[in-house]
Design a protein around this motif. Structure first.
Motif, short mmCIF file in Angstrom:
data_model
loop_
_atom_site.label_atom_id
_atom_site.label_comp_id
_atom_site.label_asym_id
_atom_site.label_seq_id
_atom_site.Cartn_x
_atom_site.Cartn_y
_atom_site.Cartn_z
N LEU A 193 1.51 6.28 17.30
CA LEU A 193 2.04 4.99 16.84
C LEU A 193 3.56 5.02 16.73
O LEU A 193 4.24 4.13 17.22
CB LEU A 193 1.41 4.63 15.49
CG LEU A 193 1.82 3.30 14.86
CD1 LEU A 193 1.37 2.14 15.74
CD2 LEU A 193 1.24 3.15 13.46
N GLU A 194 4.08 6.02 16.04
CA GLU A 194 5.54 6.07 15.86
C GLU A 194 5.95 7.43 15.31
O GLU A 194 5.12 8.20 14.82
CB GLU A 194 6.00 4.96 14.93
CG GLU A 194 5.34 5.05 13.56
CD GLU A 194 6.13 4.32 12.49
OE1 GLU A 194 7.33 4.13 12.67
OE2 GLU A 194 5.54 4.00 11.46
N VAL A 195 7.26 7.68 15.38
CA VAL A 195 7.84 8.92 14.85
C VAL A 195 8.73 8.57 13.67
O VAL A 195 9.47 7.59 13.72
CB VAL A 195 8.71 9.62 15.92
CG1 VAL A 195 9.39 10.85 15.32
CG2 VAL A 195 7.89 10.02 17.12
N VAL A 210 4.79 12.41 12.85
CA VAL A 210 4.27 11.56 13.91
C VAL A 210 3.01 10.88 13.39
O VAL A 210 2.08 11.55 12.94
CB VAL A 210 3.94 12.39 15.18
CG1 VAL A 210 3.38 11.50 16.27
CG2 VAL A 210 5.19 13.12 15.68
N ASP A 211 2.99 9.54 13.42
CA ASP A 211 1.82 8.79 12.96
C ASP A 211 0.94 8.47 14.16
O ASP A 211 1.43 8.19 15.25
CB ASP A 211 2.26 7.48 12.30
CG ASP A 211 3.11 7.71 11.05
OD1 ASP A 211 3.08 8.85 10.52
OD2 ASP A 211 3.80 6.78 10.62
N PHE A 212 -0.37 8.49 13.95
CA PHE A 212 -1.27 8.09 15.04
C PHE A 212 -2.47 7.33 14.50
O PHE A 212 -2.75 7.35 13.30
CB PHE A 212 -1.70 9.30 15.89
CG PHE A 212 -2.63 10.28 15.20
CD1 PHE A 212 -4.01 10.18 15.33
CD2 PHE A 212 -2.12 11.31 14.44
CE1 PHE A 212 -4.86 11.09 14.71
CE2 PHE A 212 -2.96 12.23 13.82
CZ PHE A 212 -4.34 12.12 13.96
N ALA A 220 0.84 -1.21 0.00
CA ALA A 220 0.00 0.00 0.00
C ALA A 220 0.87 1.25 0.00
O ALA A 220 0.53 2.27 -0.59
CB ALA A 220 -0.92 0.00 1.21
N LYS A 221 2.03 1.16 0.67
CA LYS A 221 2.90 2.33 0.79
C LYS A 221 3.58 2.67 -0.52
O LYS A 221 3.68 3.84 -0.89
CB LYS A 221 3.99 2.05 1.83
CG LYS A 221 3.69 2.67 3.18
CD LYS A 221 4.74 2.32 4.22
CE LYS A 221 4.05 2.33 5.57
NZ LYS A 221 4.90 1.92 6.65
N TYR A 222 4.10 1.64 -1.19
CA TYR A 222 5.01 1.93 -2.31
C TYR A 222 4.57 1.35 -3.66
O TYR A 222 5.04 1.81 -4.68
CB TYR A 222 6.41 1.39 -1.99
CG TYR A 222 6.98 2.00 -0.74
CD1 TYR A 222 7.22 3.36 -0.65
CD2 TYR A 222 7.26 1.22 0.37
CE1 TYR A 222 7.73 3.94 0.49
CE2 TYR A 222 7.78 1.78 1.52
CZ TYR A 222 8.01 3.13 1.57
OH TYR A 222 8.52 3.68 2.71
MG LIG Z 1 4.76 3.26 9.92
#
Ligand SMILES: [Mg+2]
Ligand SMILES: Nc1ncnc2c1ncn2[C@@H]1O[C@H](COP(=O)(O)OP(=O)(O)OP(=O)(O)O)[C@@H](O)[C@H]1O
Length: 302
Positions: A263-265, A250-252, A208-210
């Motif tokens: 979730l993560e940085v 920053v993901d949430f 999905a990302k790439y």
């Molecule tokens: Mg991630």
């Protein structure tokens, strides 16, 4: 007024699994900086010794993953005395480690999904029970969704652990938070507009990302203004809690009740034409070129 940045190296490529993405990020940044009259040059640390950076006045880090995003290159640049973009050594190293990031957020009272560290001797049934299903299993120090598995069936955790274990030594199980995935870009002291990520797959995996082009991105995310402001403020705190400075992302996640969990940085976010920070900056009125210049202007040591 345009600042005179001197001779600038755009670091791209490198040796991590995210090399190809980084080359894409770097090419875009290089073209944008040159287009703005900056004396910018491509520099691939996998192909040239770092010594060759002598004489450069600033570095734009467009590397992702190991050695580029984890504090290693930042440490080398500190020693060489060349200012660089993004967070410093400590924040980069912590941001690369999802487990230590969560420890700091918990200590700072910032919300993050419940989790358990796993090893061969874990009571997998008890972990499934505690976290509930679906849950996610992931290496704490990988990226690009590599080695991330969603467990939806009772008894599925053990196999997911074994699969994740092939991608890293420190493995965690995390409670699934399934009400939506979002990201906030941080630029200097500002949080940019929130982006909502709507993958067509079960979660935002590598494909999905790439690889796929059917992931939907909504910016600004459709959140009540007060909630968006609260989350932007929290995201800045989450970034600063690990020592983050300069810029980052920053993901949430949101649960079905509308509660958010960090979730993560990402301390060296993607800068390709499809990347999320440029999308968010555009929404804030900053072109890709302007974003690159602002990031470069924030380059520093220490
Ligand atoms: Mg991630
Ligand atoms: N606790 C969770 N609840 C819901 N979805 C999750 C959870 N953990 C991970 N995911 C899904 O898996 C994807 C990848 O997980 P995560 O962001 O933790 O690792 P990563 O993407 O590999 O790391 P990086 O962003 O540094 O490359 C997320 O984007 C999300 O779609």
């Amino acid at each position: 007024m345009k600042q005179d940045f001197g001779k600038v190296a755009v670091l791209m490529g490198g040796v991590s699994g995210e090399r190809e993405v980084s080359l894409n990020s770097g090419k875009g940044v290089l073209a944008a900086l040159r287009g703005q009259g900056v004396d910018a040059h491509a520099f691939d640390p996998a192909e040239e010794p770092l010594d060759a950076l002598k004489g450069f006045k600033r570095v734009f880090i467009a590397l992702h993953g190991g050695y580029g995003e984890d504090g290693a290159i930042q440490g080398a640049l500190e020693i060489m005395g060349i200012p660089y973009t993004g967070p410093g050594v400590m924040a980069s190293a912590i941001g690369m480690d999802k487990f230590r990031t969560k420890l700091i957020w918990q200590a700072a009272g910032l919300p993050t999904p419940d989790y358990v560290l796993l090893d061969e001797d874990s009571d997998f049934a008890a972990v499934e029970k505690r976290l509930g299903l679906p849950l996610f299993v992931k290496p704490a120090r990988e990226g690009s969704s590599i080695g991330v598995f969603m467990v939806t069936q009772v008894g599925g955790l053990k196999d997911a652990f074994a699969a994740a274990r092939e991608h890293g030594s420190l493995i965690m199980a995390e409670k699934g938070v399934m009400g939506g995935e979002y990201t906030v870009a941080i630029l200097g002291d500002n949080a940019l507009p929130i982006v909502k990520i709507e993958p067509a797959t079960a979660f935002y995996d590598y494909e999905a990302k790439y690889l796929r082009d059917d992931t939907r991105y909504v910016c600004p995310a459709d959140l009540p203004a007060a909630k968006a402001a609260e989350i932007q403020c929290g995201a800045k705190k989450a970034f600063q809690a690990i020592g983050g400075a300069g810029w980052g992302r920053v993901d949430f996640l949101m649960d079905d009740a509308g509660k958010h969990y960090f979730l993560e940085v990402n301390t060296a976010p993607g800068m390709t034409s499809h990347s999320l920070a440029p999308m968010s900056a555009r929404q804030a009125g900053l072109s890709f070129e302007a974003l690159c210049l602002k990031i470069l202007a924030g380059a520093r040591l220490g």
